[in-house]
Structures are given as structure tokens and as C-alpha cells.
Scaffold this motif. Structure first.
Motif, PDB file in Angstrom:
ATOM      1  N   HIS A 182       0.814  -1.208   0.000  1.00 36.16           N
ATOM      2  CA  HIS A 182       0.000   0.000   0.000  1.00 36.16           C
ATOM      3  C   HIS A 182       0.864   1.281   0.000  1.00 36.16           C
ATOM      4  O   HIS A 182       0.547   2.249  -0.703  1.00 36.16           O
ATOM      5  CB  HIS A 182      -0.914  -0.028   1.230  1.00 36.16           C
ATOM      6  N   HIS A 230       1.234   4.333  -2.989  1.00 35.92           N
ATOM      7  CA  HIS A 230       0.952   5.769  -2.863  1.00 35.92           C
ATOM      8  C   HIS A 230       1.802   6.595  -3.839  1.00 35.92           C
ATOM      9  O   HIS A 230       1.357   7.616  -4.351  1.00 35.92           O
ATOM     10  CB  HIS A 230       1.197   6.254  -1.432  1.00 35.92           C
ATOM     11  N   SER A 254       1.169   9.872   5.233  1.00 40.31           N
ATOM     12  CA  SER A 254      -0.239   9.482   5.320  1.00 40.31           C
ATOM     13  C   SER A 254      -0.664   9.404   6.775  1.00 40.31           C
ATOM     14  O   SER A 254       0.078   9.805   7.671  1.00 40.31           O
ATOM     15  CB  SER A 254      -0.443   8.142   4.612  1.00 40.31           C
ATOM     16  N   ASP A 275      -6.303   7.434   0.089  1.00 44.58           N
ATOM     17  CA  ASP A 275      -6.370   6.047  -0.358  1.00 44.58           C
ATOM     18  C   ASP A 275      -7.331   5.835  -1.532  1.00 44.58           C
ATOM     19  O   ASP A 275      -8.464   6.318  -1.523  1.00 44.58           O
ATOM     20  CB  ASP A 275      -6.795   5.155   0.816  1.00 44.58           C
TER      21      ASP A 275
END
Ligand code: KG4
Ligand code: ZN
Length: 347
Positions: free
Chosen positions: A118, A122, A145, A318
Motif C-alpha cells: 500500500h 501511494h 499518510s 487512499d
């Protein structure tokens, strides 16, 4: 006349935190659809993401969200080349929903499965919708984040080497916690940014924690505590005064806090750029939507003739398009995952 190769279509799923997302992306660049079902309203009253609630909401939304992504893209399962999923890091019981859905679809449609990190995904938000050349390497990649604040040496899209990370709070987490102290709505980042617009960033000299001279790690908990002290008095015995503060006072605190975070992020990025002699800076993650950060990073990049790539604001938080984009590189490199793939909380 040469016939162009068929584009590679990847369906990607993202459920690592509190957004249920699915997207169809062609050749890692062109977004055919990107559907994000936010759970902000469910977590708002808790001031943060509650894993159990997030997981249940993902279960409810995952199939309609995937269906919508396929419909909006106008594609059938037969046209999809691979199914990708962010399987780490994140809340395990949230990741589990996306991983299970992706494995099931890959198995039912007889398509390869691709597992994506993940955080690494980004950075792809900055590459999406871009035409032309690939990035000038080497690059420094910064993810800011709610869960992560990390700097990487990006040797290539699939070769990211960690240079430093937060030793306590993530940048977005600091925004969320300071917003809670200031009684501003959740999620804190956008609220602080809004309040800061009418504030003076120099009103309060909050600390810029830079750790050792050469350190590329981050620490934001001292800054958060400094805001708390400012609102409650040094002995912490006083009431939180924010309820009786004027809008201007709140705005000044928000602007001063934001300026401190931005200064630290720029300074650490400067150090990383010098260390790896980077030509490009890639920035991703929810906090990258922050205008003060974007402006400061642009000024820094311009001063060093560096190429700055930050995702468009709507792709900073996200989404599954970024997952599909990174998955395309893995597809091209033949990096597939087995159907025994499991979610992993850490990176
Ligand atoms: O990347 P993201 O959607 O989720 C994680 O992977 O964590 O980031 C969410 C974080 C939250 O902490 C939110 O407050 C922050 O990004 N954020 C912002 C802004 N928009 C979202 N922080 C500062 N300024 C913003 N405009
Ligand atoms: Zn994220």
C-alpha cells in the motif's frame, strides 16, 4: 502500419484502512474507473478508525464497489488481465476483506493475482495520468499518510529502499490528533488546513524535531505535545482552553502547527535528496493533499532544479487506482502472488 498492442487492464482492490476502493487502470497509467467508498462518517464520532467497524463496512461495500468500478470502466471480467490487491501494511481485519475478494475473483475468473504494498502504491498516484517519459532516477520518495511517514531511495518503481521513517506518530496522525485537541472535525488534515488559511504560521514557535544531524527519521509526537501544552498550560493541569479561544487563536495554532510539520518534511526530504543525489522527488499519501506542503516542496524542488511529482489532490488519499498502477509494473515483471496470499499488518 503497426497495430498497437492491446492495453493491459488491471482491476485493483484497496481495503487497508477506512476506504473501500476498486479501480480499473490501463497500462498502469490510464484510469478507466476509480471508485472509493469512504467510511469517514462511520469513524467520525470516535475521532479515528475503529478496525472492527472498518472491516464490517468493507464486507458490506466490497462487491458493490468492484461492480461499479467494472461498470464505469465498461469492461467485462474476460477483458481483465489481472486482479491486484493491497495486502500490506494496514489493519489486518480490513486488509483481509480486500485480499479475500481479490483471491476469489482471480480464482473465479482464472486471472493472475498481484499483491501490492500500500505504501509503495501511494507513489504511483503521482505517476497516474502522466504521459511521456518515465521519472528521472534516482528519486527520493516520501509517503505522508495517516499511518506512515517514510522516505525511500527509489532506484526504480519496484526497487524502493527505506531511508527513514517516523519513530512515533505519522504526519497525518499528528494532523488528526492536533485537530482533536483543537476541537476541529475529523479527519484532521483537511480541517487544520482550512483553519490555517486565516492563521499566522509564525504566531507560535512550535518545535521542529529533526533528531540527529544526519537522521532521516521523523518524530511528530513532541510537536503534538507542544500543541497540547499550548492549549492546556505547561503543567497540563489547566482546562483545554480551545473551547474559549477565538477563531483567530485556533487559526494561528493550526497555521503554526502546519508550518512546523511542513518545515520538518521539507528538511528531511532535502537531506534524503542530498544523500542519494536524487533528480526527482515523488510524494504520496493523504497529507500530500496539503497545499502548504505542496507549495513548500515545489519551492524546494525549483531551488534545486529537481523534478517534483505529487499526485493530484483527489489521488493523494487512499484509492485503488494507485494499487492498479503499481500492479502493472509487477505484471510486466511477472511478479504474481499465489492464491494462498495473506494480509500483513506491517510493511
Ligand atoms: O493516505 P491516507 O488516505 O490514509 C493512510 O494510508 O493513512 O491518509 C489519510 C491522512 C489522514 O491523517 C488525514 O488527516 C490526512 O491524510 N490528510 C491531510 C489532508 N488531507 C488528508 N493532512 C493534511 N492536509 C490535508 N489537506
Ligand atoms: Zn494510504
Amino acid at each position: 502500419m503497426t497495430v498497437p498492442d492491446k492495453e493491459t487492464l488491471i482491476l485493483a482492490i484497496e481495503t487497508s484502512c477506512d476506504e473501500t476502493a476498486a479501480a480499473v487502470v490501463a497500462d498502469g497509467r490510464t484510469i478507466k474507473s476509480s471508485v472509493v467508498a469512504s467510511q469517514v462518517d462511520l469513524h467520525e464520532r470516535f475521532g479515528g478508525v475503529v478496525p472492527e467497524i472498518a472491516s464490517r463496512a468493507h464486507v458490506e461495500k466490497i462487491l458493490p464497489v468492484v461492480q461499479e468500478a467494472m461498470e464505469q470502466a465498461g469492461v467485462t471480467p474476460a477483458q481483465i488481465d489481472a486482479v491486484a490487491v493491497a495486502n500490506q501494511p494496514g489493519l489486518t481485519i480490513a486488509l483481509m476483506v480486500g485480499v479475500t475478494a481479490a483471491k476469489t475473483l482471480a480464482w473465479a475468473w482464472q486471472k493472475p493475482l498481484i499483491a501490492v504494498n500500500h505504501i509503495h502504491a501511494h507513489f504511483q498516484s503521482a505517476m497516474l495520468q502522466q504521459q511521456g517519459d518515465d521519472i528521472r532516477l534516482p528519486a527520493v520518495a516520501l509517503v505522508v499518510s495517516g499511518g506512515h511517514t517514510s522516505l525511500y531511495d527509489a532506484q526504480s518503481t519496484l526497487d524502493l529502499r527505506l531511508l527513514g521513517k517516523t519513530i512515533d506518530d505519522a504526519a497525518g496522525e499528528a494532523f488528526d490528533k492536533v485537530a482533536a485537541i483543537l476541537n476541529l472535525p475529523y479527519p484532521g488534515g483537511p480541517s487544520i488546513e482550512k483553519a490555517a488559511r486565516s492563521g499566522n504560521p509564525k504566531a507560535i514557535a512550535f518545535p521542529r524535531t529533526l533528531l540527529d544531524k544526519d537522521s532521516l527519521d521523523f518524530s511528530f509526537s513532541g510537536l503534538k505535545t507542544a500543541v497540547l501544552y499550548h492549549c492546556q498550560g505547561q503543567d497540563m493541569k489547566g482546562q483545554n482552553r480551545t473551547a474559549t479561544m477565538t477563531e483567530q487563536e485556533i487559526a494561528d495554532i493550526a497555521a503554526s502547527f502546519q508550518a512546523a510539520v511542513v518545515d520538518v518534511l521539507v528538511e528531511k526530504t532535502r537531506r534524503a535528496v542530498a544523500k542519494v543525489r536524487a533528480r526527482t522527488i515523488l510524494i504520496g499519501g493523504g497529507v500530500a493533499a496539503n497545499t502548504a506542503l505542496r507549495t513548500a516542496m515545489q519551492n524546494f524542488a525549483d531551488s534545486g532544479k529537481l523534478n517534483l511529482m505529487i499526485a493530484p489532490k483527489r489521488l493523494c488519499t487512499d484509492n485503488a487506482a494507485m494499487v492498479a498502477s503499481l500492479a502493472w509494473y509487477k505484471y510486466t515483471a511477472g511478479q504474481f502472488a499465489p492464491l494462498s496470499l495473506e494480509p500483513k499488518a506491517t510493511s
